[in-house]
Design an enzyme around this catalytic site. Structure first.
Site, PDB file in Angstrom:
ATOM      1  N   LYS A  68      -4.624   7.850 -13.663  1.00  0.00           N
ATOM      2  CA  LYS A  68      -5.239   6.737 -12.957  1.00  0.00           C
ATOM      3  C   LYS A  68      -5.685   7.105 -11.668  1.00  0.00           C
ATOM      4  O   LYS A  68      -6.756   6.704 -11.157  1.00  0.00           O
ATOM      5  CB  LYS A  68      -4.198   5.697 -12.841  1.00  0.00           C
ATOM      6  CG  LYS A  68      -4.678   4.326 -11.995  1.00  0.00           C
ATOM      7  CD  LYS A  68      -5.209   3.444 -12.435  1.00  0.00           C
ATOM      8  CE  LYS A  68      -5.933   2.363 -11.514  1.00  0.00           C
ATOM      9  NZ  LYS A  68      -5.208   1.475 -10.640  1.00  0.00           N
ATOM     10  N   ASN A  79     -14.150  -1.436  -4.603  1.00  0.00           N
ATOM     11  CA  ASN A  79     -13.068  -0.627  -5.102  1.00  0.00           C
ATOM     12  C   ASN A  79     -12.062  -0.904  -3.957  1.00  0.00           C
ATOM     13  O   ASN A  79     -12.504  -0.995  -2.715  1.00  0.00           O
ATOM     14  CB  ASN A  79     -13.438   0.716  -5.457  1.00  0.00           C
ATOM     15  CG  ASN A  79     -13.506   1.605  -4.216  1.00  0.00           C
ATOM     16  OD1 ASN A  79     -12.500   1.782  -3.297  1.00  0.00           O
ATOM     17  ND2 ASN A  79     -14.670   2.255  -4.211  1.00  0.00           N
ATOM     18  N   LYS A 138       0.936  -1.270   0.082  1.00  0.00           N
ATOM     19  CA  LYS A 138       0.034   0.085  -0.094  1.00  0.00           C
ATOM     20  C   LYS A 138       0.824   1.182   0.000  1.00  0.00           C
ATOM     21  O   LYS A 138       2.095   1.070   0.456  1.00  0.00           O
ATOM     22  CB  LYS A 138      -0.924   0.006   1.125  1.00  0.00           C
ATOM     23  CG  LYS A 138      -1.707  -0.986   1.310  1.00  0.00           C
ATOM     24  CD  LYS A 138      -2.893  -0.598   0.397  1.00  0.00           C
ATOM     25  CE  LYS A 138      -3.953  -1.981   0.461  1.00  0.00           C
ATOM     26  NZ  LYS A 138      -5.222  -1.699  -0.549  1.00  0.00           N
ATOM     27  N   ASN A 193     -18.751  -0.463  -7.838  1.00  0.00           N
ATOM     28  CA  ASN A 193     -18.698   0.437  -8.710  1.00  0.00           C
ATOM     29  C   ASN A 193     -19.854   0.556  -9.742  1.00  0.00           C
ATOM     30  O   ASN A 193     -20.204   1.707 -10.103  1.00  0.00           O
ATOM     31  CB  ASN A 193     -17.463  -0.005  -9.613  1.00  0.00           C
ATOM     32  CG  ASN A 193     -15.967   0.205  -8.868  1.00  0.00           C
ATOM     33  OD1 ASN A 193     -16.088   0.618  -7.684  1.00  0.00           O
ATOM     34  ND2 ASN A 193     -14.944  -0.183  -9.390  1.00  0.00           N
TER      35      ASN A 193
HETATM   36  O1  PAF Z   1      -8.648   1.139  -6.491  1.00  0.00           O
HETATM   37  C1  PAF Z   1      -9.480   0.315  -7.273  1.00  0.00           C
HETATM   38  O2  PAF Z   1     -10.366  -0.294  -7.022  1.00  0.00           O
HETATM   39  C2  PAF Z   1      -9.218   0.467  -8.680  1.00  0.00           C
HETATM   40  O3  PAF Z   1      -8.043   1.245  -9.040  1.00  0.00           O
HETATM   41  C3  PAF Z   1     -10.299   0.845  -9.686  1.00  0.00           C
HETATM   42  C4  PAF Z   1      -9.881   1.206 -10.987  1.00  0.00           C
HETATM   43  C5  PAF Z   1     -11.046   2.045  -9.001  1.00  0.00           C
HETATM   44  C6  PAF Z   1     -11.516  -0.234  -9.694  1.00  0.00           C
HETATM   45  O4  PAF Z   1     -12.035  -0.520  -8.679  1.00  0.00           O
END
Ligand code: PAF
Length: 328
Positions: free
Chosen positions: A185, A255, A77, A203
């Site tokens: 990202k 996520n 992390k 999500n």
């Molecule tokens: O952190 C995460 O979970 C991933 O990067 C993403 C792209 C938001 C998908 O769940």
């Protein structure tokens, strides 16, 4: 090539395992127990969307037990990155390069400074994996890995690693704009992660809700102002659409921030939204929505810490300091 993966949780184990299939490549996984003992006794099992595999790899608890390496991959992390890299300092001092595969902003500079080296590479990943039991990793998502380095001397190694990962089946590409890749990202993470973490929704459920989509739009737009002030070139022309598209495309994902909160762990919000707020303040940019979600996620983190879900008083003080520094 001798590769040591420090922080071999789900993602680190996955990359390490597949890279070990290459000829003339030795991989050592460094991680925590009971995962490491299970790998030593029965091998590393990978299942899920990449099929069923068993890998027999060297695994150990301390990087200090490794005497030499060509590459150290750190997959911890964000808040553990410097500690993890320092645990392998003897390997970097004798010539190994570092590759950080993780979410968030700013870790390359921190590590380069702490280890006094520019042999630092960075990758973002859209692979999804969970450690389902000790020694077992389940691959849950299969997406692009992008590798680069903000230090140009590393580009030859970037290209070599890109080829190596391709050979073992990863969808991977190299980039000479890694800052843009990381920011792109991070904008997705700024939008999706706190919203899913605070609502407890996947999500896809977040995406279906009009008001939550609106919040994602605001969070991404606030972060984009920082990107513009920094002069970073994103790898997408429409970051809002890209973030919403990712939420839709990864609809079944819980996520990573929500996973951390559910597990009672500290989240990566400081290296994501926290870093955006910190930089925004330097440029005099207002980020009201980001500050609101930051404070709320931090409150849930603190509640977890106070309930003693695996973290210590030192962590609580550190978290309180960060909230104060960022929201002051
Ligand atoms: O952190 C995460 O979970 C991933 O990067 C993403 C792209 C938001 C998908 O769940």
């Amino acid at each position: 090539m001798k590769i040591v993966v420090v922080g071999s949780g789900a993602i680190g184990s996955l990359y390490g395992a597949f890279l070990s299939r290459l000829e003339d490549t030795e991989v050592i996984l460094v991680g925590r127990n009971p995962h490491i003992t299970a790998i030593q006794n029965k091998g590393l099992k990978i299942n899920g969307i990449l099929g069923e595999h068993v890998f027999h790899l060297k695994a150990m608890e301390n990087a200090s037990d490794v005497d030499e390496a060509d590459l150290v991959i750190v997959t911890t992390k964000t808040y553990d990155t410097v500690t993890a890299a320092l645990s392998a300092k003897h390997l970097i001092d004798t010539g190994a390069s570092l590759l950080l595969i993780q979410n968030g902003l700013g870790t390359e500079e921190l590590v380069a400074k702490a280890l006094d080296t520019t042999r630092v590479l960075r990758a973002t990943t859209c692979m999804g994996a969970l450690r389902t039991s000790p020694g077992v990793v389940t691959a849950t998502g299969c997406g692009l890995t992008e590798i680069g380095s903000r230090y140009p001397d590393n580009m030859e190694l970037v290209e070599k690693l890109t080829q190596m990962m391709k050979q073992v089946g990863f969808d991977v590409r190299s980039s000479d704009n890694i800052e843009g890749v990381v920011w792109t990202k991070t904008l997705v993470n700024c939008g999706i992660n706190p919203v899913g973490a605070l609502t407890g929704l996947s999500n896809g459920e977040v995406y279906k809700n009009r008001a939550l989509r609106g919040l994602i739009v605001r969070l991404v737009q606030e972060a984009v102002q920082v990107v513009k002030a920094l002069g970073v070139e994103l790898t997408t022309e429409d970051p809002v659409r890209y973030a919403l598209g990712t939420a839709k495309a990864t609809g079944n994902n819980i996520n990573s921030m929500l996973q951390d909160l559910r597990a009672g762990k500290r989240t990566e919000i400081d290296a994501i939204t926290g870093e955006v707020i910190r930089l925004a303040k330097e440029f005099g940019i207002e980020t009201p929505s980001s500050e609101a979600v930051y404070a709320l996620v931090k409150a849930l983190e603190l509640k977890n810490l106070e309930e003693g879900k695996g973290l210590t008083r030192v962590d609580i003080l550190e978290v309180e300091d960060l909230v104060e520094a960022i929201t002051r």
